[in-house]
Motif scaffolding. Structure first.
Motif, PDB file in Angstrom:
ATOM      1  N   MET A 296     -16.151  -1.725  -1.361  1.00 52.52           N
ATOM      2  CA  MET A 296     -15.157  -1.757  -0.662  1.00 52.52           C
ATOM      3  C   MET A 296     -14.970  -0.221  -0.244  1.00 52.52           C
ATOM      4  O   MET A 296     -13.828   0.243  -1.115  1.00 52.52           O
ATOM      5  CB  MET A 296     -13.534  -2.338  -1.104  1.00 52.52           C
ATOM      6  N   PRO A 297     -15.153   0.237   1.109  1.00 55.27           N
ATOM      7  CA  PRO A 297     -14.743   1.388   1.339  1.00 55.27           C
ATOM      8  C   PRO A 297     -13.629   1.840   0.918  1.00 55.27           C
ATOM      9  O   PRO A 297     -13.394   2.783   0.929  1.00 55.27           O
ATOM     10  CB  PRO A 297     -15.352   1.427   2.733  1.00 55.27           C
ATOM     11  N   ASP A 298     -12.051   0.880   1.772  1.00 54.76           N
ATOM     12  CA  ASP A 298     -11.167   1.399   1.164  1.00 54.76           C
ATOM     13  C   ASP A 298     -10.544   0.118   0.568  1.00 54.76           C
ATOM     14  O   ASP A 298      -9.956  -0.888   1.124  1.00 54.76           O
ATOM     15  CB  ASP A 298     -10.400   1.483   3.175  1.00 54.76           C
ATOM     16  N   PRO A 299      -9.997   0.406  -0.378  1.00 56.81           N
ATOM     17  CA  PRO A 299      -9.801  -0.882  -1.199  1.00 56.81           C
ATOM     18  C   PRO A 299      -8.458  -1.412  -0.901  1.00 56.81           C
ATOM     19  O   PRO A 299      -7.357  -2.616  -1.195  1.00 56.81           O
ATOM     20  CB  PRO A 299      -9.708  -0.039  -2.640  1.00 56.81           C
ATOM     21  N   LEU A 300      -7.599  -0.294  -0.294  1.00 53.24           N
ATOM     22  CA  LEU A 300      -6.130  -0.391  -0.249  1.00 53.24           C
ATOM     23  C   LEU A 300      -6.000  -1.073   1.605  1.00 53.24           C
ATOM     24  O   LEU A 300      -4.775  -1.447   1.892  1.00 53.24           O
ATOM     25  CB  LEU A 300      -5.456   1.077   0.018  1.00 53.24           C
ATOM     26  N   LEU A 301      -7.008  -1.767   1.754  1.00 54.12           N
ATOM     27  CA  LEU A 301      -7.210  -2.048   3.494  1.00 54.12           C
ATOM     28  C   LEU A 301      -6.519  -1.584   4.297  1.00 54.12           C
ATOM     29  O   LEU A 301      -5.643  -1.691   5.650  1.00 54.12           O
ATOM     30  CB  LEU A 301      -6.668  -3.256   2.852  1.00 54.12           C
TER      31      LEU A 301
ATOM     32  N   GLY B 237      -3.693   0.423   4.021  1.00 55.57           N
ATOM     33  CA  GLY B 237      -1.804   0.103   3.892  1.00 55.57           C
ATOM     34  C   GLY B 237      -1.785  -1.133   4.266  1.00 55.57           C
ATOM     35  O   GLY B 237      -0.468  -1.094   3.786  1.00 55.57           O
ATOM     36  N   GLY B 238      -2.590  -2.009   4.335  1.00 58.09           N
ATOM     37  CA  GLY B 238      -1.528  -3.506   4.376  1.00 58.09           C
ATOM     38  C   GLY B 238      -1.616  -4.274   2.465  1.00 58.09           C
ATOM     39  O   GLY B 238      -2.105  -3.311   2.216  1.00 58.09           O
ATOM     40  N   THR B 239      -0.371  -4.630   2.459  1.00 54.34           N
ATOM     41  CA  THR B 239       0.189  -4.331   1.737  1.00 54.34           C
ATOM     42  C   THR B 239       0.132  -6.359   0.688  1.00 54.34           C
ATOM     43  O   THR B 239      -0.029  -7.382   1.990  1.00 54.34           O
ATOM     44  CB  THR B 239       2.179  -4.493   1.785  1.00 54.34           C
ATOM     45  N   PRO B 240      -0.530  -6.277  -0.118  1.00 54.43           N
ATOM     46  CA  PRO B 240      -0.534  -8.035  -0.792  1.00 54.43           C
ATOM     47  C   PRO B 240       1.121  -8.098  -0.933  1.00 54.43           C
ATOM     48  O   PRO B 240       2.332  -8.049  -1.482  1.00 54.43           O
ATOM     49  CB  PRO B 240      -1.136  -7.997  -1.179  1.00 54.43           C
TER      50      PRO B 240
ATOM     51  N   GLY C  91      -7.098  -1.585   8.017  1.00 56.18           N
ATOM     52  CA  GLY C  91      -6.302  -1.549   9.291  1.00 56.18           C
ATOM     53  C   GLY C  91      -5.932  -2.746   9.916  1.00 56.18           C
ATOM     54  O   GLY C  91      -4.615  -2.774  11.056  1.00 56.18           O
ATOM     55  N   ALA C  92      -6.905  -3.971   9.943  1.00 55.98           N
ATOM     56  CA  ALA C  92      -6.335  -5.122  10.994  1.00 55.98           C
ATOM     57  C   ALA C  92      -5.302  -6.218  10.631  1.00 55.98           C
ATOM     58  O   ALA C  92      -4.906  -7.450  11.345  1.00 55.98           O
ATOM     59  CB  ALA C  92      -7.626  -6.471  10.522  1.00 55.98           C
ATOM     60  N   GLN C  93      -4.718  -6.035   9.355  1.00 60.50           N
ATOM     61  CA  GLN C  93      -3.533  -6.459   9.038  1.00 60.50           C
ATOM     62  C   GLN C  93      -1.924  -5.991   8.624  1.00 60.50           C
ATOM     63  O   GLN C  93      -3.222  -4.781   7.553  1.00 60.50           O
ATOM     64  CB  GLN C  93      -3.668  -8.111   8.470  1.00 60.50           C
ATOM     65  N   ASP C  94      -1.548  -6.374   8.828  1.00 57.35           N
ATOM     66  CA  ASP C  94      -0.325  -5.482   7.434  1.00 57.35           C
ATOM     67  C   ASP C  94       0.215  -5.992   6.197  1.00 57.35           C
ATOM     68  O   ASP C  94       0.413  -5.226   5.443  1.00 57.35           O
ATOM     69  CB  ASP C  94       1.089  -5.127   8.758  1.00 57.35           C
ATOM     70  N   HIS C  95       0.210  -7.003   6.269  1.00 56.34           N
ATOM     71  CA  HIS C  95       0.155  -8.032   5.245  1.00 56.34           C
ATOM     72  C   HIS C  95      -1.005  -8.989   5.304  1.00 56.34           C
ATOM     73  O   HIS C  95      -1.853  -9.682   6.354  1.00 56.34           O
ATOM     74  CB  HIS C  95       1.483  -8.768   5.090  1.00 56.34           C
ATOM     75  N   VAL C  96      -1.162  -9.092   3.146  1.00 56.19           N
ATOM     76  CA  VAL C  96      -2.659 -10.077   3.425  1.00 56.19           C
ATOM     77  C   VAL C  96      -1.947 -11.012   2.272  1.00 56.19           C
ATOM     78  O   VAL C  96      -0.960 -10.217   1.910  1.00 56.19           O
ATOM     79  CB  VAL C  96      -3.554  -9.823   3.163  1.00 56.19           C
ATOM     80  N   GLY C  97      -1.969 -12.650   2.282  1.00 55.20           N
ATOM     81  CA  GLY C  97      -1.277 -12.964   1.279  1.00 55.20           C
ATOM     82  C   GLY C  97      -2.313 -13.129  -0.336  1.00 55.20           C
ATOM     83  O   GLY C  97      -3.909 -12.674   0.102  1.00 55.20           O
ATOM     84  N   ASP C  98      -2.036 -12.767  -1.152  1.00 54.72           N
ATOM     85  CA  ASP C  98      -2.493 -12.984  -2.097  1.00 54.72           C
ATOM     86  C   ASP C  98      -2.874 -14.162  -2.818  1.00 54.72           C
ATOM     87  O   ASP C  98      -2.204 -15.168  -2.282  1.00 54.72           O
ATOM     88  CB  ASP C  98      -1.299 -11.662  -3.148  1.00 54.72           C
TER      89      ASP C  98
END
Length: 421
Positions: free
Chosen positions: A225-230, A232-235, A337-344
């Motif tokens: 994953m080039p950017d594991p933190l997506l 800045g997207g928050t789980p 960067g495509a989402q602010d939050h992602v479901g865990d």
């Protein structure tokens, strides 16, 4: 305009003068079918159909032979296995000879080589593909593979450099033009075992070597994953999702032509939270423009191979089981960067999870729309929960539609609206 048009005509004439290359592509298809047969699995059936379309196009002057050839390659990739990947590579090589600057041909060639474990060659093709793009930015899935292949090669080069004399055999293998992951991995493992036996685990070089080997093995098993933190997207879990929807009016919009062709767009965008599902299209006048929550269900045996989720969304919920497939798909298809939050993981199967709804009888084929609707209804945090575009039969499964209508407080056919609050 004369020179560009003349160049175009020359290119077309040059392509028309290469029937032998199309014949080569058709021969590769025939050889594949002769060995494999038509096949009964859906990917194999689609490949057979694509080969039939190519054969038909070659007898039609108006048909796009080149596009039909590339479609065979794409379907061969889907079929997989050494045979399918070999056919995809042969088609890609033929396509690149027909049109040397075809982005699709170089992308296909990279993917086929990548699947066959020929990483260095795949990376060269990916890089050629990127140079042909107008903006020089690869699609997310290709960018991820390029990053993975570069990091894997960096691990190997660094490992050989730690013990230059002992690493000569591995270095020679890496220098071979067609070296595969299947050949390199056991040789790398043997090199590591020999250095551990020779120097012991306390040696700093050995410890660094083990670190490199562990990273290499992880990158072989799954793409990096080039950017594991997506970006800045928050789980978020169940509590976080409830907090985001609490007190907000919600509408769930169907992916239907009658919605897109309506004039409900402004009314949809007036809701506090607009929910869309799976692969959706936006037409501002009919569907509205916002996507505050995007829900998607993983389908098939290899859901991580689907297209990346590039559409911007405030929250993205990915439903899927088993857990391993869900983890891999979210790693490979989420875009930074495509989402602010992602479901865990607590939200990956809300209907069947005994820690959440735990309702029996829905099965694994539940529609995404009903899954996210049932979840939002269960959270019971929204003063208004409406469905837009689900009034016609067939938009939900019969049992799902029955559940909705049993709880509907109002139905407005003129606006295709079903209200649950």
């Amino acid at each position: 305009m004369t020179k560009p048009l003349a160049g175009l005509f020359k290119a077309r004439q040059k392509e028309a003068a290469r029937p032998a290359l199309y014949a080569r592509g058709m021969r590769l298809c025939g050889e594949h079918l002769a060995v494999q047969g038509a096949g009964t699995t859906p990917p194999q059936a689609r490949l057979t159909q694509a080969i039939g379309a190519l054969a038909a196009s070659l007898d039609s002057p108006a048909a796009d032979h080149f596009d039909a050839l590339l479609q065979v390659g794409e379907r061969a990739l889907e079929a997989g296995g050494d045979s399918g990947l070999g056919l995809a590579l042969g088609v890609a090589e033929t396509s690149a000879r027909i049109r040397e600057r075809s982005k699709g041909a170089w992308r296909l060639r990279g993917l086929a080589l990548d699947g066959l474990g020929r990483g260095d060659e795949a990376l060269e093709c990916y890089e050629r593909y990127v140079t042909l793009l107008p903006n020089g930015e690869a699609a997310p899935e290709v960018a991820r593979r390029m990053d993975t292949l570069r990091r894997r090669r960096a691990c190997l080069d660094a490992a050989v450099a730690l013990f230059p004399e002992a690493g000569s055999a591995l270095r020679d293998l890496l220098g071979q033009p067609h070296a595969t992951t299947a050949a390199v991995s056991p040789r790398f493992a043997a090199y590591v075992r020999a250095r551990v036996a020779e120097h012991g685990l306390g040696d700093p070089g050995v410890r660094r070597l083990l670190e490199l080997y562990g990273t290499y093995r992880r990158l072989v098993e799954r793409a990096g994953m080039p950017d594991p933190l997506l970006g800045g997207g928050t789980p978020i879990g169940v509590g976080g999702l409830r907090g985001l929807v609490a007190g907000r009016t919600v509408c769930l919009v169907a992916n239907a032509g009658d919605v897109a062709g309506s004039t409900l767009g402004a009314e949809i965008d007036r809701y506090d939270l607009v929910v869309r599902c799976d692969a959706f299209r936006v037409r501002a006048e009919g569907t509205g423009e916002r996507t505050d929550l995007h829900a998607v269900s993983l389908r098939g045996d290899t859901p991580w191979e689907g297209p990346a989720w590039t559409r911007p969304a405030g929250v993205r919920l990915v439903f899927g089981d088993p857990a391993a497939a869900w983890r891999r798909a979210t790693r490979e298809r989420l875009v930074p960067g495509a989402q602010d939050h992602v479901g865990d993981a607590s939200l990956r199967r809300p209907l069947g999870d005994p820690a959440l709804l735990g309702e029996d009888g829905w099965g694994t084929a539940t529609t995404t729309a009903f899954t996210v609707l049932r979840l939002l209804d269960f959270l019971d945090a929204s003063p208004r929960l409406d469905l837009i575009g689900f009034t016609l039969p067939g938009r939900l499964r019969p049992r799902e539609a029955e559940w909705v209508m049993d709880r509907a407080t109002h139905v407005d056919d003129s606006k295709m609206r079903i209200a649950l609050r």
